[in-house]
Design a protein around this motif. Structure first.
Motif, PDB file in Angstrom:
ATOM      1  N   MET A   1      86.054 122.574  58.315  1.00 51.71           N
ATOM      2  CA  MET A   1      86.788 122.669  57.054  1.00 51.71           C
ATOM      3  C   MET A   1      88.287 122.729  57.343  1.00 51.71           C
ATOM      4  O   MET A   1      88.933 123.757  57.195  1.00 51.71           O
ATOM      5  N   PRO A   2      88.909 121.631  57.781  1.00 54.01           N
ATOM      6  CA  PRO A   2      90.315 121.678  58.178  1.00 54.01           C
ATOM      7  C   PRO A   2      91.273 121.984  57.049  1.00 54.01           C
ATOM      8  O   PRO A   2      92.378 122.444  57.281  1.00 54.01           O
ATOM      9  N   ASP A   3      90.882 121.708  55.793  1.00 59.21           N
ATOM     10  CA  ASP A   3      91.783 121.925  54.668  1.00 59.21           C
ATOM     11  C   ASP A   3      91.525 123.253  53.959  1.00 59.21           C
ATOM     12  O   ASP A   3      92.152 123.553  52.953  1.00 59.21           O
ATOM     13  N   ALA A   4      90.581 124.020  54.449  1.00 56.33           N
ATOM     14  CA  ALA A   4      90.243 125.280  53.785  1.00 56.33           C
ATOM     15  C   ALA A   4      91.340 126.309  54.006  1.00 56.33           C
ATOM     16  O   ALA A   4      92.058 126.278  55.008  1.00 56.33           O
ATOM     17  N   ASN A   5      91.481 127.235  53.073  1.00 49.27           N
ATOM     18  CA  ASN A   5      92.400 128.353  53.241  1.00 49.27           C
ATOM     19  C   ASN A   5      91.875 129.293  54.315  1.00 49.27           C
ATOM     20  O   ASN A   5      90.704 129.656  54.295  1.00 49.27           O
ATOM     21  N   VAL A   6      92.733 129.694  55.231  1.00 48.61           N
ATOM     22  CA  VAL A   6      92.328 130.623  56.289  1.00 48.61           C
ATOM     23  C   VAL A   6      92.634 132.044  55.840  1.00 48.61           C
ATOM     24  O   VAL A   6      93.765 132.367  55.473  1.00 48.61           O
ATOM     25  N   VAL A   7      91.613 132.889  55.866  1.00 43.84           N
ATOM     26  CA  VAL A   7      91.736 134.293  55.490  1.00 43.84           C
ATOM     27  C   VAL A   7      91.412 135.132  56.721  1.00 43.84           C
ATOM     28  O   VAL A   7      90.329 134.996  57.295  1.00 43.84           O
ATOM     29  N   VAL A   8      92.346 136.000  57.122  1.00 43.73           N
ATOM     30  CA  VAL A   8      92.183 136.807  58.327  1.00 43.73           C
ATOM     31  C   VAL A   8      91.887 138.250  57.945  1.00 43.73           C
ATOM     32  O   VAL A   8      92.636 138.866  57.179  1.00 43.73           O
ATOM     33  N   PHE A   9      90.792 138.770  58.473  1.00 45.98           N
ATOM     34  CA  PHE A   9      90.438 140.178  58.291  1.00 45.98           C
ATOM     35  C   PHE A   9      90.617 140.912  59.612  1.00 45.98           C
ATOM     36  O   PHE A   9      90.140 140.455  60.655  1.00 45.98           O
ATOM     37  N   ASP A  10      91.293 142.052  59.569  1.00 41.12           N
ATOM     38  CA  ASP A  10      91.225 143.005  60.663  1.00 41.12           C
ATOM     39  C   ASP A  10      89.811 143.591  60.646  1.00 41.12           C
ATOM     40  O   ASP A  10      89.051 143.395  59.692  1.00 41.12           O
ATOM     41  N   PHE A  11      89.443 144.323  61.680  1.00 41.04           N
ATOM     42  CA  PHE A  11      88.071 144.838  61.797  1.00 41.04           C
ATOM     43  C   PHE A  11      88.030 146.354  61.625  1.00 41.04           C
ATOM     44  O   PHE A  11      87.590 146.862  60.596  1.00 41.04           O
ATOM     45  N   ASP A  12      88.551 147.084  62.623  1.00 41.71           N
ATOM     46  CA  ASP A  12      88.482 148.549  62.584  1.00 41.71           C
ATOM     47  C   ASP A  12      89.286 149.112  61.414  1.00 41.71           C
ATOM     48  O   ASP A  12      90.473 148.801  61.243  1.00 41.71           O
ATOM     49  N   LEU A  13      88.636 149.952  60.611  1.00 48.48           N
ATOM     50  CA  LEU A  13      89.230 150.644  59.469  1.00 48.48           C
ATOM     51  C   LEU A  13      89.661 149.692  58.344  1.00 48.48           C
ATOM     52  O   LEU A  13      90.282 150.123  57.377  1.00 48.48           O
ATOM     53  N   THR A  14      89.321 148.425  58.486  1.00 52.42           N
ATOM     54  CA  THR A  14      89.490 147.454  57.407  1.00 52.42           C
ATOM     55  C   THR A  14      88.119 147.027  56.898  1.00 52.42           C
ATOM     56  O   THR A  14      87.841 147.092  55.705  1.00 52.42           O
ATOM     57  N   LEU A  15      87.261 146.643  57.827  1.00 49.44           N
ATOM     58  CA  LEU A  15      85.858 146.377  57.499  1.00 49.44           C
ATOM     59  C   LEU A  15      84.960 147.553  57.872  1.00 49.44           C
ATOM     60  O   LEU A  15      83.857 147.687  57.336  1.00 49.44           O
ATOM     61  N   THR A  16      85.437 148.409  58.789  1.00 54.03           N
ATOM     62  CA  THR A  16      84.610 149.513  59.286  1.00 54.03           C
ATOM     63  C   THR A  16      85.204 150.869  58.921  1.00 54.03           C
ATOM     64  O   THR A  16      86.377 150.976  58.594  1.00 54.03           O
TER      65      THR A  16
ATOM     66  N   ARG B   1      84.198 141.626  49.589  1.00 53.01           N
ATOM     67  CA  ARG B   1      85.374 140.779  49.456  1.00 53.01           C
ATOM     68  C   ARG B   1      85.339 139.627  50.474  1.00 53.01           C
ATOM     69  O   ARG B   1      85.676 138.487  50.147  1.00 53.01           O
ATOM     70  N   LEU B   2      84.951 139.939  51.699  1.00 52.86           N
ATOM     71  CA  LEU B   2      84.841 138.891  52.723  1.00 52.86           C
ATOM     72  C   LEU B   2      83.862 137.808  52.276  1.00 52.86           C
ATOM     73  O   LEU B   2      84.144 136.604  52.404  1.00 52.86           O
ATOM     74  N   ARG B   3      82.734 138.234  51.742  1.00 53.62           N
ATOM     75  CA  ARG B   3      81.724 137.259  51.300  1.00 53.62           C
ATOM     76  C   ARG B   3      82.232 136.455  50.095  1.00 53.62           C
ATOM     77  O   ARG B   3      81.889 135.274  49.952  1.00 53.62           O
ATOM     78  N   GLU B   4      83.030 137.065  49.250  1.00 55.92           N
ATOM     79  CA  GLU B   4      83.627 136.331  48.127  1.00 55.92           C
ATOM     80  C   GLU B   4      84.485 135.177  48.636  1.00 55.92           C
ATOM     81  O   GLU B   4      84.436 134.062  48.094  1.00 55.92           O
ATOM     82  N   HIS B   5      85.258 135.447  49.679  1.00 54.00           N
ATOM     83  CA  HIS B   5      86.088 134.386  50.252  1.00 54.00           C
ATOM     84  C   HIS B   5      85.218 133.248  50.800  1.00 54.00           C
ATOM     85  O   HIS B   5      85.561 132.065  50.644  1.00 54.00           O
ATOM     86  N   LEU B   6      84.119 133.602  51.440  1.00 48.50           N
ATOM     87  CA  LEU B   6      83.224 132.575  51.972  1.00 48.50           C
ATOM     88  C   LEU B   6      82.644 131.721  50.846  1.00 48.50           C
ATOM     89  O   LEU B   6      82.597 130.486  50.952  1.00 48.50           O
ATOM     90  N   VAL B   7      82.229 132.358  49.772  1.00 44.94           N
ATOM     91  CA  VAL B   7      81.665 131.637  48.626  1.00 44.94           C
ATOM     92  C   VAL B   7      82.709 130.701  48.018  1.00 44.94           C
ATOM     93  O   VAL B   7      82.386 129.583  47.566  1.00 44.94           O
TER      94      VAL B   7
ATOM     95  N   ARG C   1      88.117 129.728  54.760  1.00 50.46           N
ATOM     96  CA  ARG C   1      87.739 129.818  56.170  1.00 50.46           C
ATOM     97  C   ARG C   1      88.107 131.217  56.655  1.00 50.46           C
ATOM     98  O   ARG C   1      89.276 131.518  56.888  1.00 50.46           O
ATOM     99  N   VAL C   2      87.123 132.071  56.796  1.00 47.80           N
ATOM    100  CA  VAL C   2      87.352 133.475  57.145  1.00 47.80           C
ATOM    101  C   VAL C   2      87.237 133.657  58.654  1.00 47.80           C
ATOM    102  O   VAL C   2      86.328 133.115  59.296  1.00 47.80           O
ATOM    103  N   VAL C   3      88.163 134.437  59.225  1.00 53.18           N
ATOM    104  CA  VAL C   3      88.109 134.787  60.636  1.00 53.18           C
ATOM    105  C   VAL C   3      88.446 136.267  60.774  1.00 53.18           C
ATOM    106  O   VAL C   3      89.290 136.797  60.045  1.00 53.18           O
ATOM    107  N   ILE C   4      87.772 136.941  61.689  1.00 51.38           N
ATOM    108  CA  ILE C   4      88.029 138.354  61.969  1.00 51.38           C
ATOM    109  C   ILE C   4      88.821 138.441  63.272  1.00 51.38           C
ATOM    110  O   ILE C   4      88.404 137.898  64.298  1.00 51.38           O
ATOM    111  N   ALA C   5      89.967 139.106  63.224  1.00 55.07           N
ATOM    112  CA  ALA C   5      90.818 139.276  64.411  1.00 55.07           C
ATOM    113  C   ALA C   5      90.950 140.760  64.697  1.00 55.07           C
ATOM    114  O   ALA C   5      91.440 141.515  63.854  1.00 55.07           O
ATOM    115  N   THR C   6      90.536 141.177  65.872  1.00 52.36           N
ATOM    116  CA  THR C   6      90.436 142.609  66.144  1.00 52.36           C
ATOM    117  C   THR C   6      90.797 142.977  67.573  1.00 52.36           C
ATOM    118  O   THR C   6      90.564 142.200  68.511  1.00 52.36           O
ATOM    119  N   GLY C   7      91.329 144.181  67.724  1.00 51.90           N
ATOM    120  CA  GLY C   7      91.588 144.736  69.044  1.00 51.90           C
ATOM    121  C   GLY C   7      90.330 145.249  69.722  1.00 51.90           C
ATOM    122  O   GLY C   7      90.363 145.600  70.899  1.00 51.90           O
TER     123      GLY C   7
END
Length: 222
Positions: A1-16, A102-108, A112-118
């Motif tokens: 999906m090269p033209d899709a919007n990229v949405v970046v989620f942090d992981f710790d204390l954002t999803l967890t 919210r993450l799943r809403e973006h997928l629907v 283009r969702v990606v998780i970036a985490t330490g």
């Protein structure tokens, strides 16, 4: 999906609800008392480093090395999987339900969702698979062997997230970013929109001051 919007989620204390790598490595130290004892002996040398910004991360790196000393890559990966299994066998929920929704809403919506985490990559991946998010692309920290233990190789934190995301085909600018911490200021600067997840007052002030705008705050952790 090269033209899709990229949405970046942090992981710790954002999803967890907690910092996953910290809990994991603390658990490794506690499994064998000699590891924890060695860390306590080293504390008089390590503690002053916490006061200096340039050396602040060294005590944590020493703790990770002690927790992993004598353990092979295969053993480490098995321990990460066992930890993930134990987390999801317990009563305390790791993932924040509104954040996952919210993450799943973006997928629907076709984003283009990606998780970036330490967090360490095998641990984050094992937790995501357990949480039903194993299909989401993950950019995470890696470790390398050193003198019988393991230390940071690529730390997916702060400014480092940008080239690491770009190397995985998610170069900035991004459409949206979600985080809980001011360490992700570089990420926010390259995002058209962004949200803070239950930030501390200090974090909120730092980000609003740096970006000269009011933040959209999501009180997902209560």
């Amino acid at each position: 999906m090269p033209d899709a919007n990229v949405v970046v989620f942090d992981f710790d204390l954002t999803l967890t609800r907690w910092e996953t790598a910290r809990r994991f490595f603390k658990g490794l130290l506690r499994r064998q008392p000699w590891r924890l004892a060695a860390l306590i002996v080293a504390l008089p040398l390590l503690a002053p480093m916490l006061l200096v910004p340039r050396t602040r991360r060294l005590p944590m790196r020493c703790a990770v090395w002690l927790a992993t000393f004598g353990r092979s890559r295969e053993a480490m990966q098995a321990l990460a999987q066992a930890h993930a299994d134990a987390v999801f066998a317990g009563d305390e929920a790791l993932f924040i339900a509104p954040a996952v929704a919210r993450l799943r809403e973006h997928l629907v919506q076709g984003d283009r969702v990606v998780i970036a985490t330490g967090c360490w990559e095998p641990l984050a991946r094992a937790l995501l698979v357990h949480g039903g998010l194993g299909e989401v692309p993950l950019v995470a920290s890696t470790l390398r062997p050193l003198c019988g233990g393991w230390v940071s190789e690529q730390h997916c934190l702060g400014e480092n997230k940008i080239p690491m995301l770009a190397a995985r085909g998610c170069a900035p600018p991004w459409a949206m970013a979600y985080t809980d911490h001011h360490a992700d200021l570089p990420l926010l600067r390259h995002s058209a929109q962004w949200c803070l997840v239950s930030p501390t007052p200090d974090c909120l002030q730092r980000i609003e001051t740096a970006l000269a705008t009011r933040a959209q705050v999501l009180a997902w952790r209560g």
